[in-house]
Write a protein that holds these residues in place. Structure first.
Motif, mmCIF file in Angstrom:
data_model
loop_
_atom_site.group_PDB
_atom_site.id
_atom_site.type_symbol
_atom_site.label_atom_id
_atom_site.label_comp_id
_atom_site.label_asym_id
_atom_site.label_seq_id
_atom_site.Cartn_x
_atom_site.Cartn_y
_atom_site.Cartn_z
ATOM 1 N N VAL A 219 -75.718 9.727 -79.383
ATOM 2 C CA VAL A 219 -74.585 9.432 -78.505
ATOM 3 C C VAL A 219 -73.843 8.233 -79.065
ATOM 4 C CG1 VAL A 219 -73.978 8.516 -76.234
ATOM 5 C CG2 VAL A 219 -75.540 10.453 -76.405
ATOM 6 N N VAL A 220 -72.522 8.381 -79.174
ATOM 7 C CA VAL A 220 -71.688 7.308 -79.718
ATOM 8 C C VAL A 220 -70.705 6.873 -78.633
ATOM 9 C CG1 VAL A 220 -69.937 6.771 -81.469
ATOM 10 C CG2 VAL A 220 -71.898 8.202 -82.079
ATOM 11 N N ASN A 221 -70.523 5.577 -78.492
ATOM 12 C CA ASN A 221 -69.560 5.065 -77.515
ATOM 13 C C ASN A 221 -68.933 3.783 -78.073
ATOM 14 O OD1 ASN A 221 -68.105 4.538 -75.112
ATOM 15 N ND2 ASN A 221 -69.714 5.505 -73.891
ATOM 16 N N SER A 222 -68.055 3.171 -77.306
ATOM 17 C CA SER A 222 -67.267 2.068 -77.854
ATOM 18 C C SER A 222 -66.717 1.187 -76.746
ATOM 19 C CB SER A 222 -66.109 2.681 -78.645
ATOM 20 O OG SER A 222 -65.225 1.696 -79.104
ATOM 21 N N PHE A 223 -66.409 -0.043 -77.112
ATOM 22 C CA PHE A 223 -65.700 -0.935 -76.182
ATOM 23 C C PHE A 223 -64.182 -0.773 -76.320
ATOM 24 C CE2 PHE A 223 -69.889 -2.839 -76.362
ATOM 25 C CZ PHE A 223 -70.103 -3.148 -75.025
#
Ligand code: PLP
Length: 383
Positions: free
Chosen positions: A226-230
């Motif tokens: 799972v990849v996420n970001s600010f």
């Protein structure tokens, strides 16, 4: 003698950059540009993040951190998974990265060999296939359309010739805003697991949704990345901070890759961004504005002839099928910019084959700009 230049660096450009250059030129000559081409929030980072950054600048040495990032931040991210989705994400398996872009490089290197084949839905974010290509991994394009809400399905994957080693999904997606519902996400996760394919779920637009909240692939599959970001919901693109949840079989290789490629993610941003989780009111106000902009454009764009629109259930984009208006979306966007001052993005970035028949509107700007842009486009269409 001419020096050798590596072919793997010869990946396609981001055409939206050309639009931005052209928009800047127009701004200098006419001063009237409305930016519906940008793929980022028009707001600064939350006030508490900025205050924390100011304190860290004077109070911290700002040296390297662990390659996986500060444990305090990883614990905050883990708490976010528990609160938001009711799932457990062990902080030891959360790697803080240089934007989600850094997480893609780490994921692809850790999960795929050169020569592997990874399915990427189009229209989709172009960097997936371009990074894969630079790493010698084959990006296998799976064309999607309104019939499947612009998302991949088992039937579309079955139709791919040859074997697949992975699948990248994004929900909500860029450029369509289309989402994958919980059941469909589970089906895709089962499909991948059953065939030994690594699922990579880009969840960067989570938090920016207009009907049901987005589901994390982590709820359905422990082997996925799972990849996420600010960058998007948290409104911090230039702070270059993201994260990945690393499955049980990859933590050490991701750590060694991160140590060697990046040493550590940016320390100032790490110290500051913890406060982003305490800034929900400010961030949700941004989402409320996006929702208003979305409603306005979905109502007004058809009056300007843009009436074949993707669902835009999340993110801040509307993807329009402009078949019948043009067969060259780059020239079409140039013409709209020249004649109205409204900058929009041609579909060619997101879909190499069909993109000339599509454009993307970004509604991350102010509601006033959206209303003015819609008015100009309606007048342009009438003229
Ligand atoms: C779908 C998607 N994923 C990833 C990114 C990269 O974002 P960042 O590296 O800022 O986290 C973007 C940027 O626009 C995006 O649209």
């Amino acid at each position: 003698m001419a020096l050798k230049a590596a072919g793997r660096g010869a990946i396609p450009p981001f055409h939206v950059m050309d639009v931005m250059l052209r928009a800047a030129r127009r701004q200098r000559t006419h001063g009237d540009v409305l930016h519906l081409e940008v793929g980022q929030p028009s707001t600064a980072a939350p006030a508490k993040v900025i205050a924390a950054a100011q304190a860290a600048l004077t109070g911290d040495v700002l040296g390297y951190t662990d390659a996986y990032g500060l444990m305090a931040l990883r614990e905050r991210i883990s708490d976010h998974y528990a609160a938001e989705y009711g799932v457990t994400a062990d902080p030891r398996r959360i790697a803080v990265t240089t934007g989600s872009s850094g997480a893609f490089v780490l994921s692809f290197l850790a999960a795929f060999e050169a020569g592997d084949r990874v399915a990427c839905a189009t229209p989709g974010y172009p960097a997936y296939r371009n990074i894969l290509q630079a790493l010698g991994v084959e990006a296998v394009i799976v064309e999607t359309g309104p019939e499947t809400n612009y998302q991949p399905t088992p039937a579309l994957l079955d139709a791919v010739q040859g074997s697949l080693d992975g699948l990248i999904v994004a929900s909500p997606s860029n450029p369509t805003g289309a989402m994958i519902g919980g059941e469909d996400l589970r089906t895709l996760a089962d499909y991948c697991r059953g065939r030994g394919m690594r699922l990579i779920s880009d969840e960067i637009y989570h938090g920016i949704t207009y009907a049901a909240p987005a589901e994390t692939a982590l709820s359905h599959d422990e082997t996925c990345i799972v990849v996420n970001s600010f960058s998007k919901y948290f409104s911090m693109t230039g702070w270059r901070l993201g994260w990945m949840v690393v499955p049980e079989d990859l933590p050490r290789s991701v750590e060694c890759l991160a140590q060697n490629l990046f040493i550590s993610p940016p320390t100032l941003s790490q110290l500051a961004c913890m406060a982003a989780f305490d800034s929900r009111d400010e961030l949700d106000a941004n989402v409320a504005r996006y929702a208003e902009n979305r409603k306005l454009l979905l109502r007004e764009l058809p009056k300007a002839g843009f009436d074949k629109l993707a669902s835009a259930d999340g993110a801040f984009y509307i993807y329009a099928d402009v078949t019948g208006m043009t067969g060259d979306s780059r020239a079409f966007c140039g013409q709209i910019l020249d004649q109205t001052g409204v900058a929009i993005t041609p579909g060619v970035d997101f879909d190499p084959r069909r993109g000339n028949r599509f454009v993307r509107f970004s509604f991350s700007g102010s509601t006033e700009d959206m209303a003015t842009a819609a008015g100009r486009l309606i007048d342009w269409r009438k003229s």
